[in-house]
Structure formats: C-alpha cells, structure tokens
Design a protein around this motif. Structure first.
Motif, mmCIF file in Angstrom:
data_model
loop_
_atom_site.group_PDB
_atom_site.id
_atom_site.type_symbol
_atom_site.label_atom_id
_atom_site.label_comp_id
_atom_site.label_asym_id
_atom_site.label_seq_id
_atom_site.Cartn_x
_atom_site.Cartn_y
_atom_site.Cartn_z
ATOM 1 N N ARG A 99 57.892 40.241 -41.734
ATOM 2 C CA ARG A 99 56.468 40.574 -41.553
ATOM 3 C C ARG A 99 56.075 41.773 -42.402
ATOM 4 O O ARG A 99 55.003 41.773 -43.029
ATOM 5 N N ARG A 100 56.925 42.796 -42.439
ATOM 6 C CA ARG A 100 56.632 43.979 -43.266
ATOM 7 C C ARG A 100 56.581 43.607 -44.750
ATOM 8 O O ARG A 100 55.690 44.062 -45.483
ATOM 9 N N VAL A 103 53.368 41.759 -45.752
ATOM 10 C CA VAL A 103 52.228 42.667 -45.949
ATOM 11 C C VAL A 103 52.357 43.403 -47.281
ATOM 12 O O VAL A 103 51.379 43.514 -48.042
ATOM 13 N N GLU A 108 49.663 37.064 -45.674
ATOM 14 C CA GLU A 108 49.234 37.225 -44.285
ATOM 15 C C GLU A 108 50.424 36.961 -43.360
ATOM 16 O O GLU A 108 51.055 35.904 -43.456
#
Length: 241
Positions: A99-100, A103, A108
């Motif tokens: 997720r990091r 970004v 997304e």
C-alpha cells in the motif's frame, strides 16, 4: 534432488539479481519464493519474508516505469506471494508495504484495503479481541456498514414499541404524528429519534432506574459505535478520491 542441489539452484538465482534491474529481478524473486517453498528452505540466504518484500518492491517499481497499458499491477500476484507465509501479521505487513509503495508510485491503494481489512479481522479473532473483530467485520465493506446501521434502527424500533404490560414499560414515549398508518408512524418516529432533531423526535422519558440504564446504554452505543465509527466508515466508502 539433494539439499546441496537445491541450495545451488537458489544460489544461482540470487547470483543473477542485479541492482536497479527491477523487471528482471522481480521474476528472479518470484522464482526464489516458489523454489524456497517447494524445497522447504524458507530461511536459506535470507528469510522468505525479505524475498517477498523485495519482490513486491521490484514488481511495483517495474510497473511504474512501463508505458500506458503495460503499467497495470495485479493485486492477485502480490497476494499470491504474500500468502506463501502462514503468519497473518507478516502477511498484513506485506500488504501494508504494498500500500505504501502504491502511493509512492502514483497508484490508488484501494484494492489492497480488502486484504488488509480481512487480515486485521482474522488477527483480532485469533487474539480473542472479539470487540475489535466485530468492529472490523461490521466496517469491512459498505454493505456490512449499512446492514449494521439498519440493525440498530430495528433494535431501537423494538425498544420503543408499546409494552404489553404496564410493569414492562421502560419509557414513557410521546410519539409524533407522521402517518395515519401505525406501522409507518412507528418507523418514522424511530428514524426521527435516531436523527436526534428535537423538533421532530418523539419525547422519551425513562421509567425508573432500569429505563435510565437502558437509555444511557443506547445513547453511548449510538455515539461511540454507530455515529462515530460506522458513519465515518460510510463516509470513507462514499467519498470521492
């Protein structure tokens, strides 16, 4: 195949890794991960967890450098590697890393949220943190949030139904007249009570200590759990990003 043969294969794979060659390295790490699981050598050279972290990094970094149409990231491929580790907390950490990196590379991260949410629920359940597990389950998607809120409306509606016997009355309730139909009028009063606008809400006065306790519990649950938690989750699901 002997252990030495297996280690030699892994050594050759590690030896072919080159700095900053993300596209090449991701395929090598993918092979290393599957070979280690098949050989039963998860800790050879470095832990399988580190291999998967490096695979995820190479995969996302490689996709970010591709031309339009070739820069798609398949979250299933990340999940396939992450689930080679049985430890749920390590799995969650890998998805949080992804997720990091999403970004940082302009992607997304929404499609990873489902995996992280499910792992948070499973971890809470395994640690016997049942209240947290219930909260995580109820907020796992927009439908569970809506169903939870509807369930709360149903319970409040039951609580303010006229008691069949005088001694069972927990509250004195002065209903508002919204409809000539008793069912719809009761439903409208329930919604008005939950909304909390005193101009349209029915008047409720607790009868005795038990009535006060039930009323206070209902208020605390509404503001702590539903208004503060579920409505924020609903806002997260419906907000435009």
């Amino acid at each position: 195949m002997t252990v030495q043969d297996k280690e030699r294969i892994l050594e050759d794979l590690y030896g072919s890794i080159r700095p900053y060659k993300h596209k090449q390295n991701l395929n090598i790490y993918y092979s290393v991960i599957h070979a280690k699981k098949e050989f039963g050598l998860e800790e050879y050279n470095q832990s399988l967890y580190i291999d998967i972290k490096k695979f995820i990094h190479c995969y996302i970094a490689s996709a970010a450098k591709e031309d339009y149409g070739y820069d798609e990231i398949l979250v299933e491929k990340i999940a396939d590697t992450a689930f080679h580790i049985s430890d749920k907390k390590k799995q969650r950490s890998l998805f949080q890393l992804a997720r990091r990196l999403y970004v940082l590379n302009g992607y997304e991260p929404d499609e990873l949220a489902g995996y992280i949410s499910k792992l948070n629920f499973e971890i809470a359940k395994s640690e016997h943190k049942y209240l947290r597990a219930i909260c995580l389950f109820l907020s796992s998607n927009i439908w569970t949030v809506l169903l939870s809120y509807l369930f709360y409306v149903f319970v409040v509606g039951l609580m303010i139904l006229p008691a069949p016997y005088k001694w069972m009355e927990l509250f004195y309730i002065e209903f508002k007249d919204f409809s000539s139909n008793s069912f719809f009028n009761h439903f409208a009063n329930t919604l008005a009570l939950i909304i909390g606008n005193e101009n349209i809400s029915p008047v409720i006065i607790p009868n005795g200590l038990l009535g006060i306790m039930v009323y206070c519990i209902g208020v605390v649950l509404f503001y702590f759990f539903f208004a503060n938690f579920l409505l924020k989750k609903l806002e997260d699901f419906t907000s435009i990003k």
